[in-house]
Design an enzyme around this catalytic site. Structure first.
Site, PDB file in Angstrom:
ATOM      1  N   GLU A   1       0.812  -1.229   0.000  1.00 36.63           N
ATOM      2  CA  GLU A   1       0.000   0.000   0.000  1.00 36.63           C
ATOM      3  C   GLU A   1       0.845   1.279   0.000  1.00 36.63           C
ATOM      4  OE1 GLU A   1      -2.724  -0.440   3.286  1.00 36.63           O
ATOM      5  OE2 GLU A   1      -3.772  -2.112   2.334  1.00 36.63           O
TER       6      GLU A   1
ATOM      7  N   ASN B   1       2.050  -5.162  -3.105  1.00 39.13           N
ATOM      8  CA  ASN B   1       0.663  -5.531  -2.815  1.00 39.13           C
ATOM      9  C   ASN B   1      -0.157  -4.268  -2.521  1.00 39.13           C
ATOM     10  OD1 ASN B   1      -1.268  -7.705  -2.129  1.00 39.13           O
ATOM     11  ND2 ASN B   1      -1.086  -7.013  -0.011  1.00 39.13           N
TER      12      ASN B   1
ATOM     13  N   HIS C   1     -10.285  -5.841  -2.143  1.00 34.81           N
ATOM     14  CA  HIS C   1     -11.294  -5.496  -1.129  1.00 34.81           C
ATOM     15  C   HIS C   1     -12.372  -4.665  -1.824  1.00 34.81           C
ATOM     16  CE1 HIS C   1      -8.903  -6.981   2.199  1.00 34.81           C
ATOM     17  NE2 HIS C   1      -7.879  -6.270   1.801  1.00 34.81           N
TER      18      HIS C   1
ATOM     19  N   GLU D   1      -6.252 -10.674  -1.134  1.00 35.93           N
ATOM     20  CA  GLU D   1      -6.993 -10.407   0.115  1.00 35.93           C
ATOM     21  C   GLU D   1      -8.489 -10.245  -0.148  1.00 35.93           C
ATOM     22  OE1 GLU D   1      -5.315  -7.115   2.342  1.00 35.93           O
ATOM     23  OE2 GLU D   1      -3.257  -7.747   1.943  1.00 35.93           O
TER      24      GLU D   1
ATOM     25  N   ASP E   1     -12.286  -9.783  -0.375  1.00 39.69           N
ATOM     26  CA  ASP E   1     -13.556  -9.826   0.344  1.00 39.69           C
ATOM     27  C   ASP E   1     -14.498  -8.847  -0.339  1.00 39.69           C
ATOM     28  OD1 ASP E   1     -12.639  -7.372   1.468  1.00 39.69           O
ATOM     29  OD2 ASP E   1     -12.167  -8.297   3.398  1.00 39.69           O
TER      30      ASP E   1
END
Ligand code: XIL
Length: 344
Positions: free
Chosen positions: A153, A194, A230, A260, A262
């Site tokens: 990030e 990432n 996400h 990751e 979701d």
């Protein structure tokens, strides 16, 4: 609680697609050419026996990501004093199941101990601190991390570098430096940049492409880019658009992974939203399957019981393929179909 009762009622009444699995998610993923389907986990959850039983189910999970316990605040809470017990517990669990391990994460603006953020550093002293941290942590896990998220990030939404202690003290070269320190400590781990919101293309994705090129130009090793994925339900791009973005990265000679995933829903989750969520997860999986160089797919924990979403996005939840009672949701079948498996 109410929303889960109504979901249970709908399931009992047969008004939702029946979540059934002809094969597991990892079985489907590997059958169609991915390296794995996996999930993140975290130490407090490992005392939950039914939770761990499913975590150990390699039909669904061939890979585990260490959710919190390899972050800087966990591994080096005071300068040059390292603590690996929690990270070791997750890595050992995965190894006991022959699951691949994604180690996460070395250099990030968040979950940094105060001694790092409030230190009075120069370029040289903070570079030495970063080198020591990366060298000690990566060496400790040498040979056990299939992937390392080296830098996490580092970008703002507009594609500029996110302000953090490393950027303000060292400058953008902290990124290639971090990769070269990690490569020196474990030459065999796949080293990743990432980030989230790369999935839409645009300024942030372009800047991530520039990071890959900058690390390569500096002569450091970068093996992949992680797409955190996400999302809020209904905002997932279609699989063709996603595949185009993923391919823009593999064209630079790096692999990509969904790291990751979701897909959060405003609570209470309606039947319609759960069906849309299944389609969204399916589109994500289909995109990865369709791109040579997309190596795997990881969800950010597998059950709504342990999702980070409600704590960070107030009013949202139900973001994962298993509900709070560890029951598969329509999203499970959506993933399975996206991975070319057969949902009944
Ligand atoms: C989250 C964890 O799930 C939470 O338990 C913690 O409080 C905050 O971090 N992007 C990342 C992950 O790379 O490390 C974050 O994990 C979620 C967003």
């Amino acid at each position: 609680m109410l929303q889960f009762l109504s979901l249970a009622t709908a399931l009992a009444a047969g008004t939702l697609p029946h979540p059934a699995s002809a094969a597991g998610l990892n079985e489907a993923a590997t059958a169609i050419g991915l390296e794995y389907f996996g999930t993140a986990t975290d130490n407090p959850e490992l005392t939950d026996v039914p939770y761990v039983a499913q975590l150990n189910n390699t039909a669904d999970f061939g890979q585990i990501t260490v959710g919190n316990s390899q972050k800087w605040d966990a591994t080096e809470p005071t300068q040059n004093t390292f603590s690996f017990a929690d990270g070791d517990a997750v890595v050992s669990l995965a190894e006991g199941n022959d699951q691949l391990v994604r180690c996460h994460t070395l250099v990030w603006y968040n979950q940094l101990p105060n001694w790092v953020t409030s230190g009075n550093w120069t370029n040289a002293t903070l570079t030495a601190v970063m080198e020591n941290h990366i060298t000690k942590v990566v060496s400790h896990y040498k040979g056990r991390c299939h992937h390392w998220d080296v830098v996490n990030e580092a970008l703002n939404e507009d594609g500029t570098y996110r302000d953090n202690i490393f950027l303000s003290t060292i400058g953008p070269s902290y990124i290639p430096l971090a990769f070269s320190f990690a490569a020196a400590a474990d030459p065999d781990a796949k080293l990743y940049y990432n980030d989230y919101n790369l999935e839409y293309g645009g300024d942030k994705a372009t800047a991530a492409l520039d990071i890959v090129a900058a690390v390569q130009d500096a002569g450091a090793k970068i093996d992949g880019v992680g797409f955190q994925a996400h999302f809020e339900v209904g905002t997932v791009p279609d699989s063709a658009s996603l595949a185009t973005i993923l391919t823009s990265f593999t064209d630079l000679g790096v692999e990509v992974a969904i790291t990751e995933a979701d897909i959060r829903i405003e609570l209470p989750a309606t039947e319609e939203a759960l069906v849309q969520q299944a389609e969204d997860f399916g589109a994500l999986a289909e995109a990865c399957v369709g791109v040579e160089g997309c190596v795997g797919f990881t969800i950010w924990d597998y059950t709504d019981r342990y999702s980070w979403v409600p704590g960070v996005f107030p009013g949202f939840g139900a973001a994962l393929p298993w509900d709070e009672d560890l029951v598969e949701k329509p999203a499970y079948d959506g993933l399975l179909e996206g991975l070319g498996g057969e949902a009944e």
